[in-house]
Structures are given as C-alpha cells and as structure tokens.
Design an enzyme around this catalytic site. Structure first.
Site, PDB file in Angstrom:
ATOM      1  N   LYS A 170      26.783  27.909 -10.386  1.00 24.94           N
ATOM      2  CA  LYS A 170      26.209  26.437  -9.415  1.00 24.94           C
ATOM      3  C   LYS A 170      26.676  25.816  -9.916  1.00 24.94           C
ATOM      4  O   LYS A 170      26.206  25.246 -11.854  1.00 24.94           O
ATOM      5  CB  LYS A 170      24.564  26.826  -9.427  1.00 24.94           C
ATOM      6  CG  LYS A 170      24.535  25.783  -8.751  1.00 24.94           C
ATOM      7  CD  LYS A 170      23.699  24.521  -8.632  1.00 24.94           C
ATOM      8  CE  LYS A 170      23.629  23.220  -8.956  1.00 24.94           C
ATOM      9  NZ  LYS A 170      23.916  22.175  -9.212  1.00 24.94           N
ATOM     10  N   GLU A 245      21.694  24.263 -23.068  1.00 25.38           N
ATOM     11  CA  GLU A 245      22.602  23.422 -24.226  1.00 25.38           C
ATOM     12  C   GLU A 245      22.150  22.246 -23.736  1.00 25.38           C
ATOM     13  O   GLU A 245      22.292  21.340 -22.403  1.00 25.38           O
ATOM     14  CB  GLU A 245      23.894  23.467 -24.047  1.00 25.38           C
ATOM     15  CG  GLU A 245      24.262  24.917 -24.662  1.00 25.38           C
ATOM     16  CD  GLU A 245      24.443  24.827 -25.913  1.00 25.38           C
ATOM     17  OE1 GLU A 245      24.778  24.636 -26.701  1.00 25.38           O
ATOM     18  OE2 GLU A 245      24.486  26.360 -25.938  1.00 25.38           O
ATOM     19  N   CYS A 279      28.663  15.194 -24.540  1.00 28.89           N
ATOM     20  CA  CYS A 279      26.655  15.233 -25.151  1.00 28.89           C
ATOM     21  C   CYS A 279      26.574  15.055 -26.781  1.00 28.89           C
ATOM     22  O   CYS A 279      25.701  14.753 -27.196  1.00 28.89           O
ATOM     23  CB  CYS A 279      26.421  17.096 -24.742  1.00 28.89           C
ATOM     24  SG  CYS A 279      27.828  17.818 -24.488  1.00 28.89           S
ATOM     25  N   GLU A 379      19.685   8.821 -24.869  1.00 27.96           N
ATOM     26  CA  GLU A 379      21.070   8.748 -24.758  1.00 27.96           C
ATOM     27  C   GLU A 379      21.482   8.192 -23.326  1.00 27.96           C
ATOM     28  O   GLU A 379      20.936   8.691 -22.332  1.00 27.96           O
ATOM     29  CB  GLU A 379      20.958  10.475 -24.759  1.00 27.96           C
ATOM     30  CG  GLU A 379      22.814  10.775 -24.136  1.00 27.96           C
ATOM     31  CD  GLU A 379      22.509  12.689 -23.282  1.00 27.96           C
ATOM     32  OE1 GLU A 379      21.556  13.153 -22.427  1.00 27.96           O
ATOM     33  OE2 GLU A 379      23.697  13.308 -24.407  1.00 27.96           O
TER      34      GLU A 379
HETATM   35  P1  NAD Z   1      21.711  17.437 -14.780  1.00 21.70           P
HETATM   36  O1  NAD Z   1      20.539  17.923 -16.067  1.00 21.70           O
HETATM   37  O2  NAD Z   1      20.817  16.407 -13.833  1.00 21.70           O
HETATM   38  O3  NAD Z   1      22.948  18.795 -13.868  1.00 21.70           O
HETATM   39  C1  NAD Z   1      22.734  19.669 -15.074  1.00 21.70           C
HETATM   40  C2  NAD Z   1      23.048  20.464 -13.436  1.00 21.70           C
HETATM   41  O4  NAD Z   1      21.552  21.179 -13.530  1.00 21.70           O
HETATM   42  C3  NAD Z   1      23.415  20.028 -12.771  1.00 21.70           C
HETATM   43  O5  NAD Z   1      24.552  21.616 -11.979  1.00 21.70           O
HETATM   44  C4  NAD Z   1      22.376  19.920 -11.484  1.00 21.70           C
HETATM   45  O6  NAD Z   1      22.769  20.592 -10.425  1.00 21.70           O
HETATM   46  C5  NAD Z   1      21.497  21.116 -12.225  1.00 21.70           C
HETATM   47  N1  NAD Z   1      19.763  20.363 -11.972  1.00 21.70           N
HETATM   48  C6  NAD Z   1      19.605  19.445 -11.759  1.00 21.70           C
HETATM   49  N2  NAD Z   1      18.147  19.600 -11.706  1.00 21.70           N
HETATM   50  C7  NAD Z   1      17.425  20.874 -11.219  1.00 21.70           C
HETATM   51  C8  NAD Z   1      16.753  21.691 -11.423  1.00 21.70           C
HETATM   52  N3  NAD Z   1      15.285  21.427 -11.006  1.00 21.70           N
HETATM   53  N4  NAD Z   1      16.598  22.956 -11.349  1.00 21.70           N
HETATM   54  C9  NAD Z   1      18.010  23.687 -12.072  1.00 21.70           C
HETATM   55  N5  NAD Z   1      19.593  24.070 -11.843  1.00 21.70           N
HETATM   56  C10 NAD Z   1      19.191  21.820 -11.361  1.00 21.70           C
HETATM   57  O7  NAD Z   1      23.139  17.207 -16.117  1.00 21.70           O
HETATM   58  P2  NAD Z   1      24.128  15.497 -15.635  1.00 21.70           P
HETATM   59  O8  NAD Z   1      23.850  14.306 -15.719  1.00 21.70           O
HETATM   60  O9  NAD Z   1      25.161  16.859 -14.499  1.00 21.70           O
HETATM   61  O10 NAD Z   1      24.958  15.627 -17.423  1.00 21.70           O
HETATM   62  C11 NAD Z   1      24.119  15.546 -18.048  1.00 21.70           C
HETATM   63  C12 NAD Z   1      23.755  15.843 -19.733  1.00 21.70           C
HETATM   64  O11 NAD Z   1      24.449  17.022 -19.660  1.00 21.70           O
HETATM   65  C13 NAD Z   1      23.680  14.768 -19.833  1.00 21.70           C
HETATM   66  O12 NAD Z   1      22.181  15.180 -20.723  1.00 21.70           O
HETATM   67  C14 NAD Z   1      24.157  15.741 -21.725  1.00 21.70           C
HETATM   68  O13 NAD Z   1      23.729  15.398 -22.959  1.00 21.70           O
HETATM   69  C15 NAD Z   1      24.189  16.688 -20.914  1.00 21.70           C
HETATM   70  N6  NAD Z   1      25.328  17.938 -22.340  1.00 21.70           N
HETATM   71  C16 NAD Z   1      24.873  18.699 -23.289  1.00 21.70           C
HETATM   72  C17 NAD Z   1      26.192  19.425 -23.355  1.00 21.70           C
HETATM   73  C18 NAD Z   1      25.405  20.172 -24.709  1.00 21.70           C
HETATM   74  O14 NAD Z   1      26.550  21.766 -24.402  1.00 21.70           O
HETATM   75  N7  NAD Z   1      24.543  20.349 -25.547  1.00 21.70           N
HETATM   76  C19 NAD Z   1      27.263  19.462 -22.803  1.00 21.70           C
HETATM   77  C20 NAD Z   1      27.769  18.276 -21.781  1.00 21.70           C
HETATM   78  C21 NAD Z   1      26.477  18.068 -21.631  1.00 21.70           C
END
Ligand code: NAD
Length: 477
Positions: A170, A245, A279, A379
């Site tokens: 997804k 992550e 991140c 963040e």
């Molecule tokens: P997000 O958490 O909003 O979304 C991530 C994914 O989860 C998307 O595909 C989204 O559609 C899905 N999602 C959202 N709500 C959900 C739910 N209730 N159930 C299941 N899936 C759901 O994050 P974002 O805004 O897309 O990305 C930014 C974040 O990602 C930042 O906080 C960043 O730090 C983090 N990030 C972490 C790493 C790491 O390796 N630690 C790497 C990259 C990004």
C-alpha cells in the site's frame, strides 16, 4: 494526464471493486499530474487472498531461484532509472539530479543487495541437539510514506522476497506511480502470480483493512509516529509481527575542534536535501558557544547558496514540499519558532513570483533556539534547521538525547576517536561522523519513538523470517 485504473493482483491488472479515484498533484505547480483508483477493503481482501495462495510455493522456492529473480528485478529497475526519476520528480517534487541518484538509483542497488542476502535463509544453526532453521513469516502488508517512496518500498519488498514472503503493497496515495512501475517491473521479470500485489488508496480504508486482515502475518510500516502507534495497536488484535520505522528529530553535535565551515556545509545540505522531508534529517545542531556566531554565519551562507526551483531543472538543488498541506504545516512551525523567540536568520515562505504556484519554502535557519522549543522537539519535515549553543560536551549530549525520538545523529570533530566516544553516548540508531556516507548494507532504524526493528542489510532480512528449533533425539535417549 497519467491515469491508472487497475490494481496489480495475482499477476494481473485487476479492476477495482469501487469507482472512486484519487488525484495525484504535481507539487511544482499544483496541477493534476495523474489519477489512481481509491481502493476498498474488498480490493485488500482479493490481494491478501492472492498473496496467501502464492505463499506455500514461493516460500519453498529454492533460494538460488529467488535470488536470481531478485537480481533480474534489480536489473530491470536499473534500466528504468530515468523514467522512475521523472515520475518521482512529478509526484513528489525531488529535484531531478537527486531523484535520479537517490530516489530511483539507490532502490535498484538495495534490491540487488538482497539477491545476496537471500542465501542467508539457508543458514542452519546447530545448538546442542537442536537445529535452528529460518522460515518465511508469511503474508506481509507493506505500507510506505511519500518522502522516499520507492527507496522505502524496496527496503521492505527486497527482504520480503528474499525470505520467501508474499506481499501486499500500500503505497502513499500522494506518490503512487513509482509503486505501479515496480509492479510492472516484477511482472516483466517473471515473479510468480500473487507473490507481489498492489492496492492504492487512503490509510483509513486500504491501510487499516490490511493491518486488520487476519491472513496478514506481518505489517511493515514506515511513516509518522502517530500512525505507527495506531498500527501497533491494530496488530495487537491477532498478535501480528509489526515493524515500524517512524519519525525523528535527529541531532548533530559539533565538537570544539571541528571544522565549522565543513560541519555547517555538510549539515545544512543534509537537512535541506529533499526539502527537509527526510526522516533522519539532522535538524537540531548543537554548537560550542565559543564558535556559535561563526556557525550561524556559515549556516546562513550555505542555506542562501542553495538553488531553489523547478525540480525538473538540472540546476535545482531544492524543490517544493510534497503538498500544500505540508507547506502549510512547515510555515506553521516557522511562525511558531519566531513566536517562541528563536531568530530566523534566513528562509521563510516568501517566494519569487515564478515559484508561487508550487509548494516551496526557502531553506530556513533558526539561531538562538532552545531545546525545549516546539521547533526543536517536533518533527517539522521541511527545510528548517535549528542551531543551539552549548557550553560543555556533557550538556550537548544531554540535550541531543532529550527527545522522544532516536533515529540518527552526527558528530563533527577533527579527532575520530573523540567523535566515536561521543557517538557511543548518543541515543540513535545510526551516527554519522563528519561527512560519512549512508551505508545501505548497515542496519537502519531507531531507538525510542523512532521505531522498533531494523531495515537494510542482513538485519533487514531478519524481520521477515521466523526461527524454528528442531530438537533431534539424542543417542542415549
Ligand atoms: P503517514 O504516517 O501519514 O503515512 C504513511 C503511510 O501510512 C501512507 O501510505 C498512509 O496512507 C498510510 N496510513 C495513514 N493512515 C493509516 C492508517 N490509519 N492505517 C494504515 N495506514 C495508514 O506518513 P507520511 O506523512 O506519508 O510520511 C512522513 C512520515 O514518515 C514522517 O513522520 C517521517 O519521519 C516518517 N518516515 C520515517 C522513516 C524511517 O525510516 N524511520 C522514513 C521515511 C519517513
């Protein structure tokens, strides 16, 4: 306009159950770049059923065959790097140079690395009279964000395939086209039907349906800490393995003997790359009070030298943020920093006329930041760096560790031994010394609320297998 109206399920392009669609916006000019289907729980059910049916055969496929397929996928990814890079420029806003090298190039190398790690599945450990063998965990739901969409996806897909797991992907609804390209590639490489399936849609419906599905054995999620906590709770219902992550607020400690110009150049460029949407952006920088003014001046000069502009232009170093919502969020943090008394020495959201259509924010440097300010704790996920003075190394280490996160850190010093000693005191999953490069074969992950588990390299494979102890009868029994 780029339109996709099918999902990839059981080795075929499948018609969605519903008719709703999602527009994908080009962040450089706010135009509609493409359209994808908005999946439903029924689509997730089909994808999981295909993955479940494919598991017995794929998990028993000899490692040499799985490895050869992974290598074939990596080669096909390499052939399509320019096309993948252009796609990510249009859906995510990464500048073309960075997109080619990091967003499109790196994932193909990560995929290739797992062609080697596949053979680790054959490892049998003898513990007294017991054999300990490795077995694929089962059907994996892989959920990724938009900031490094293909890299973060491949970081999960490659070890899952290597271990013998089957997959439902997804991707982020904000940046889905690169994932469709990966599905085309695995199809062309001859991956058996059902081993990799793709459904797009919103987290609240497709994501949650995947997380709650009883036939999904493991969820690997990369994204925000808030959603990660929710996913961990959903996984608890049927005791799924859940690897997360999550976010970060990573720190740099510049030691007294460091080359300040090099430290500020390296750090500002690291934070501003991908418009701060990394991140492990090293967004809190602790600088000795005695060298603080020089550091602020150097950081300002580097930030102002970066070329902000259209991401499809080769000369551009900093593109737009991914979305209007992200731009507003970042500008909100900048306003909060000013309100809290931090000094913005350069940056902000006031863009020249030709960039006003897109979601741009200038590289922003804050001085006189305190570690308890909101801009130093939360963040921001934008091109914003905070410079914080310190008096003793103990104080710097304590402030660096005073964060709910623990994803990454860096230490700048002329003395590597000293830098390693400070690195050992920092609570972070990876520490960069001076301008050390990212290593895609070393474990990647975080302490505290940055997640649980590690990706990449040998450690990344571990997430996707179970251990089975087979106890042999002893001669005397
Ligand atoms: P997000 O958490 O909003 O979304 C991530 C994914 O989860 C998307 O595909 C989204 O559609 C899905 N999602 C959202 N709500 C959900 C739910 N209730 N159930 C299941 N899936 C759901 O994050 P974002 O805004 O897309 O990305 C930014 C974040 O990602 C930042 O906080 C960043 O730090 C983090 N990030 C972490 C790493 C790491 O390796 N630690 C790497 C990259 C990004």
């Amino acid at each position: 306009m780029r339109v996709i109206d099918k999902f990839f399920i059981n080795g075929e392009w499948a018609t969605p159950n519903g008719t709703n669609t999602i527009d994908v916006i080009n962040p450089a000019n706010a135009s509609v770049y493409g359209r994808i289907p908005q999946g439903t729980a029924a689509d997730v059910n089909s994808a999981v059923a295909a993955a479940k049916a494919a598991f017995p055969s794929w998990s028993k496929t000899p490692t040499a065959e799985r490895s050869a397929l992974i290598r074939a996928i990596a080669l096909k990814m390499q052939e399509r790097i320019p096309e993948i890079a252009e796609t990510i420029v249009a859906e995510q806003g990464s500048p073309i140079g960075f997109a080619s090298q990091v967003q499109a190039g790196l994932p193909s190398l990560v995929m290739e690395s797992f062609a080697d790690y596949t053979f680790e599945m054959d490892h049998v450990e003898q513990v007294d009279h017991s054999m300990v063998v490795r077995e694929a965990i089962g059907v994996c739901g892989l959920i990724v964000p938009w900031n490094y969409p293909l890299q973060l996806l491949v970081t999960k897909v490659a070890p899952a395939l290597a271990a013998g797991c089957t997959i439902v992907i997804k991707p982020s609804e904000v940046t889905p086209f690169n994932a469709f390209m990966l599905a085309e590639i695995v199809h062309a490489a001859g991956l058996p039907p059902g081993v990799l399936n793709l459904v797009t849609g919103y987290g609240a419906d497709v994501g949650e349906a995947l997380c709650r599905h009883p036939d999904v054995d493991m969820i690997s999620f990369t994204g925000s800490t808030a959603i990660g906590k929710r996913i961990l709770a959903m996984g608890a219902d049927d005791v799924k393995r859940v690897c997360v992550e999550l976010g970060g607020k990573s720190a740099t400690v510049v030691l007294e003997d460091a080359d300040i110009t090099a430290a500020m150049t390296g750090n500002v460029v690291q934070v501003m790359s991908n418009s701060g949407q990394t991140c492990f952006a090293l967004s809190r920088v602790f600088v000795p009070a005695s060298r603080y003014d020089d550091a602020v001046a150097a950081a300002k000069a580097v930030a102002e030298s970066l070329v902000v502009g259209d991401p499809s232009n080769e000369a551009t170093q900093i593109g737009p943020l991914v979305s209007l919502a992200q731009r507003e969020r970042v500008l909100g943090y900048i306003a909060k920093g000013i309100q809290e008394g931090a000094r913005m020495v350069t940056g902000g959201g006031d863009m020249p006329e030709e960039l006003r259509q897109g979601f741009y924010v200038k590289p922003t440097v804050f001085a006189d930041v305190r570690n308890d300010m909101v801009i130093a704790r939360e963040e921001i996920f934008g091109p914003v760096i905070c410079l914080i003075p310190y008096n003793t190394v103990d104080e710097a280490v304590a402030m660096a560790n005073d964060s709910p996160y623990g994803l990454a850190a860096s230490v700048w010093s002329a003395d590597t031994d000293k830098a390693v000693a400070v690195s050992r005191r920092l609570i972070a999953g990876q520490v960069f010394i001076n301008d050390a490069e990212f290593n895609m074969r070393a474990p990647f992950g975080g302490f505290k609320q940055s997640g649980n588990g590690r990706e990449l390299g040998s450690e990344g494979l571990r997430e996707y297998f179970e251990l089975k102890a087979i106890h042999m009868p002893t001669a005397s029994a």
